[in-house]
Design a protein around this motif. Structure first.
Motif, PDB file in Angstrom:
ATOM      1  N   LEU A   1      -5.362  -0.753  10.346  1.00  0.00           N
ATOM      2  CA  LEU A   1      -4.936  -1.847   9.471  1.00  0.00           C
ATOM      3  C   LEU A   1      -4.439  -3.059  10.264  1.00  0.00           C
ATOM      4  N   THR A   2      -3.813  -2.827  11.406  1.00  0.00           N
ATOM      5  CA  THR A   2      -3.416  -3.962  12.242  1.00  0.00           C
ATOM      6  C   THR A   2      -4.645  -4.711  12.734  1.00  0.00           C
ATOM      7  N   GLU A   3      -5.646  -3.963  13.171  1.00  0.00           N
ATOM      8  CA  GLU A   3      -6.893  -4.604  13.607  1.00  0.00           C
ATOM      9  C   GLU A   3      -7.531  -5.380  12.465  1.00  0.00           C
ATOM     10  N   ALA A   4      -7.498  -4.826  11.256  1.00  0.00           N
ATOM     11  CA  ALA A   4      -8.109  -5.491  10.105  1.00  0.00           C
ATOM     12  C   ALA A   4      -7.412  -6.800   9.774  1.00  0.00           C
ATOM     13  N   VAL A   5      -6.076  -6.829   9.861  1.00  0.00           N
ATOM     14  CA  VAL A   5      -5.337  -8.066   9.603  1.00  0.00           C
ATOM     15  C   VAL A   5      -5.676  -9.104  10.668  1.00  0.00           C
ATOM     16  N   GLY A   6      -5.743  -8.671  11.920  1.00  0.00           N
ATOM     17  CA  GLY A   6      -6.070  -9.596  12.997  1.00  0.00           C
ATOM     18  C   GLY A   6      -7.460 -10.184  12.873  1.00  0.00           C
TER      19      GLY A   6
ATOM     20  N   VAL B   1       0.851  -1.193   0.000  1.00  0.00           N
ATOM     21  CA  VAL B   1       0.000   0.000   0.000  1.00  0.00           C
ATOM     22  C   VAL B   1       0.885   1.240   0.000  1.00  0.00           C
ATOM     23  N   ARG B   2       0.694   2.071  -1.026  1.00  0.00           N
ATOM     24  CA  ARG B   2       1.341   3.386  -1.086  1.00  0.00           C
ATOM     25  C   ARG B   2       0.267   4.409  -1.420  1.00  0.00           C
ATOM     26  N   HIS B   3      -0.087   5.207  -0.444  1.00  0.00           N
ATOM     27  CA  HIS B   3      -1.136   6.204  -0.615  1.00  0.00           C
ATOM     28  C   HIS B   3      -0.491   7.580  -0.726  1.00  0.00           C
ATOM     29  N   GLY B   4      -1.271   8.568  -1.132  1.00  0.00           N
ATOM     30  CA  GLY B   4      -0.783   9.938  -1.179  1.00  0.00           C
ATOM     31  C   GLY B   4      -0.489  10.477   0.212  1.00  0.00           C
ATOM     32  N   ALA B   5       0.017  11.699   0.269  1.00  0.00           N
ATOM     33  CA  ALA B   5       0.409  12.302   1.535  1.00  0.00           C
ATOM     34  C   ALA B   5      -0.769  12.398   2.501  1.00  0.00           C
ATOM     35  N   LEU B   6      -0.510  12.031   3.750  1.00  0.00           N
ATOM     36  CA  LEU B   6      -1.502  12.110   4.814  1.00  0.00           C
ATOM     37  C   LEU B   6      -0.872  12.792   6.021  1.00  0.00           C
ATOM     38  N   ALA B   7      -1.707  13.354   6.875  1.00  0.00           N
ATOM     39  CA  ALA B   7      -1.220  13.958   8.107  1.00  0.00           C
ATOM     40  C   ALA B   7      -0.612  12.886   9.002  1.00  0.00           C
ATOM     41  N   PRO B   8       0.437  13.218   9.760  1.00  0.00           N
ATOM     42  CA  PRO B   8       1.073  12.211  10.618  1.00  0.00           C
ATOM     43  C   PRO B   8       0.096  11.486  11.530  1.00  0.00           C
ATOM     44  N   ARG B   9      -0.876  12.187  12.106  1.00  0.00           N
ATOM     45  CA  ARG B   9      -1.812  11.528  13.024  1.00  0.00           C
ATOM     46  C   ARG B   9      -2.742  10.566  12.287  1.00  0.00           C
ATOM     47  N   VAL B  10      -2.971  10.814  11.005  1.00  0.00           N
ATOM     48  CA  VAL B  10      -3.761   9.873  10.215  1.00  0.00           C
ATOM     49  C   VAL B  10      -2.948   8.608   9.953  1.00  0.00           C
ATOM     50  N   HIS B  11      -1.641   8.789   9.714  1.00  0.00           N
ATOM     51  CA  HIS B  11      -0.771   7.615   9.569  1.00  0.00           C
ATOM     52  C   HIS B  11      -0.807   6.751  10.824  1.00  0.00           C
ATOM     53  N   LEU B  12      -0.755   7.399  11.974  1.00  0.00           N
ATOM     54  CA  LEU B  12      -0.778   6.653  13.232  1.00  0.00           C
ATOM     55  C   LEU B  12      -2.104   5.923  13.405  1.00  0.00           C
ATOM     56  N   ALA B  13      -3.189   6.587  13.036  1.00  0.00           N
ATOM     57  CA  ALA B  13      -4.506   5.950  13.108  1.00  0.00           C
ATOM     58  C   ALA B  13      -4.600   4.779  12.136  1.00  0.00           C
ATOM     59  N   LEU B  14      -4.035   4.943  10.940  1.00  0.00           N
ATOM     60  CA  LEU B  14      -4.035   3.851   9.963  1.00  0.00           C
ATOM     61  C   LEU B  14      -3.298   2.634  10.500  1.00  0.00           C
TER      62      LEU B  14
ATOM     63  N   ALA C   1     -12.286   5.226   8.649  1.00  0.00           N
ATOM     64  CA  ALA C   1     -12.047   4.821  10.034  1.00  0.00           C
ATOM     65  C   ALA C   1     -10.794   5.491  10.590  1.00  0.00           C
ATOM     66  N   ALA C   2      -9.769   5.621   9.742  1.00  0.00           N
ATOM     67  CA  ALA C   2      -8.526   6.249  10.192  1.00  0.00           C
ATOM     68  C   ALA C   2      -8.727   7.739  10.470  1.00  0.00           C
ATOM     69  N   HIS C   3      -9.441   8.424   9.594  1.00  0.00           N
ATOM     70  CA  HIS C   3      -9.691   9.861   9.816  1.00  0.00           C
ATOM     71  C   HIS C   3     -10.518  10.069  11.078  1.00  0.00           C
TER      72      HIS C   3
ATOM     73  N   LEU D   1     -10.613   8.025  13.716  1.00  0.00           N
ATOM     74  CA  LEU D   1      -9.769   7.700  14.857  1.00  0.00           C
ATOM     75  C   LEU D   1      -8.731   8.793  15.102  1.00  0.00           C
ATOM     76  N   ALA D   2      -8.232   9.381  14.014  1.00  0.00           N
ATOM     77  CA  ALA D   2      -7.271  10.477  14.157  1.00  0.00           C
ATOM     78  C   ALA D   2      -7.899  11.660  14.879  1.00  0.00           C
ATOM     79  N   ALA D   3      -9.146  11.951  14.552  1.00  0.00           N
ATOM     80  CA  ALA D   3      -9.835  13.080  15.173  1.00  0.00           C
ATOM     81  C   ALA D   3     -10.197  12.790  16.623  1.00  0.00           C
ATOM     82  N   GLU D   4     -10.669  11.571  16.884  1.00  0.00           N
ATOM     83  CA  GLU D   4     -11.185  11.259  18.214  1.00  0.00           C
ATOM     84  C   GLU D   4     -10.099  10.850  19.209  1.00  0.00           C
ATOM     85  N   LYS D   5      -9.049  10.208  18.722  1.00  0.00           N
ATOM     86  CA  LYS D   5      -8.014   9.698  19.625  1.00  0.00           C
ATOM     87  C   LYS D   5      -6.685  10.422  19.454  1.00  0.00           C
ATOM     88  N   PHE D   6      -6.113  10.357  18.255  1.00  0.00           N
ATOM     89  CA  PHE D   6      -4.750  10.835  18.065  1.00  0.00           C
ATOM     90  C   PHE D   6      -4.625  12.358  18.056  1.00  0.00           C
TER      91      PHE D   6
END
Length: 349
Positions: free
Chosen positions: A121-126, A104-117, A330-332, A334-339
């Protein structure tokens, strides 16, 4: 039962065994390692046979070490590697090639969105909703990313961070702070099933999950090595560091940041690097601890990334993928609510 373990920077260890009435039986060790004298192989086999199948890796290794003939030479492996292969066989661990890896290579995202991703994505794999994935980060704004258990005030000069417009965010994994500017680092995340590192100690899994990256760096002429617990280094200096988070659903997040081209002065103005940490690393300057990849290779950042992706693809297979709209949403959220929340950033003041 069959188990294999490729020692990072070393040789392949292969074991076959049976479990009879709760004990290891018919144990056989093989591999492309070097072992002298020949009698040491039989000594290892005999030492392992009869051990309870519940034996922990450290106990197995100790039994093997005690059984070795005097003067035994083990090259490319050690007793701990044999123990890891045994635990992987007993717990039926998987191998890299057992999975259909996705890039996966996506366009530029805010650092907190990366952290949320990383969390999404870890939860999704699990949960079996996403295949094991390698994701390369891209962003266009500066940030300091601190570890899950670090103190904000101890790690970051918040006044200088604000003065330079540098965001400060906290990730879900442990480890140390990262100073990140657009185009200055190479960061990737691996989202893997826990079975891939089954039977390994936490420390061993770090080197195991980064062995492909060392192979890629060496192909670029860098004498890259792994320095426990979580550093990638070279004779010229530290290159980067890794961090992990293991979720309750069994999935593992493993991510790495390597320095490509850093503003050394700015980093030392924003990060508070303690004297104790510096003395432990044998240096007096935080800036001198890191030697960026641009300096070592002379290559563009994208060229290095392409070599790393190509190496992973050659070793394990890798198909091109993308983030789904649901994952991004989901990442956006989570970024807003948590990160983005003060309660998360300052959970360790």
């Amino acid at each position: 039962m069959h188990g294999e373990y490729k020692v990072p920077g070393g040789k392949l260890v292969v074991v076959d065994l049976d479990s009879i009435e709760g004990r290891i039986a018919n144990f056989r060790l093989a591999g492309d390692f070097f072992l002298e004298p020949d009698s040491a192989l039989e000594a290892i086999d005999q030492a392992v046979n009869g051990l309870p199948v519940t034996s922990e890796s450290r106990h197995i290794a100790e039994v093997i070490e005690q059984a070795l003939p005097e003067g035994t030479q083990m090259l490319g492996f050690n007793a701990d590697a044999v123990a890891t292969a045994i635990r992987r066989a007993l717990r039926r661990a998987t191998e890299w090639r057992d999975y259909d890896w996705q890039l996966v290579r996506h366009g530029a995202l805010a650092p907190r969105v990366h952290l949320a991703l990383d969390q999404v994505l870890t939860e999704a794999v699990g949960e079996g909703l996403r295949r094991p994935t390698l994701r390369i980060w891209e962003w266009n704004e500066p940030a300091v990313v601190i570890g899950s258990f670090q103190s904000v005030k101890n790690e970051v000069d918040l006044d200088n961070a604000a003065r330079y417009g540098i965001d400060v965010v906290r990730r879900i994994s442990g480890g140390g702070a990262m100073f990140m500017e657009a185009g200055s680092v190479i960061t990737w995340s691996l989202y893997v099933p826990g079975d891939l590192v089954q039977g390994m100690s936490f420390a061993d899994s770090y080197a195991y999950l980064d062995d492909w990256a060392l192979t890629a760096l060496r192909s670029l002429g860098i004498e890259a090595t792994y320095q426990p617990l979580n550093d990638i280094t070279s004779p010229a200096g530290k290159i980067g560091g890794a961090a992990q988070k293991r979720l309750g659903n069994g999935a593992v997040l493993h991510h790495v940041t390597m320095s490509y081209d850093m503003d050394r002065e700015r980093m030392t103005e924003v990060l508070r690097i303690g004297r104790e940490k510096l003395s432990d690393k044998g240096t007096v300057s935080a800036a001198k601890r890191v030697d960026p990849l641009r300096m070592q290779t002379g290559l563009e950042r994208e060229e290095i990334i392409e070599r790393m992706v190509a190496t992973f693809r050659e070793l394990y297979g890798l198909s091109d993928g993308r983030l789904t709209s649901g994952e991004l949403d989901a990442a956006h959220q989570l970024a807003a609510e948590k990160f983005s929340s003060d309660s998360w950033l300052h959970r360790v003041p």
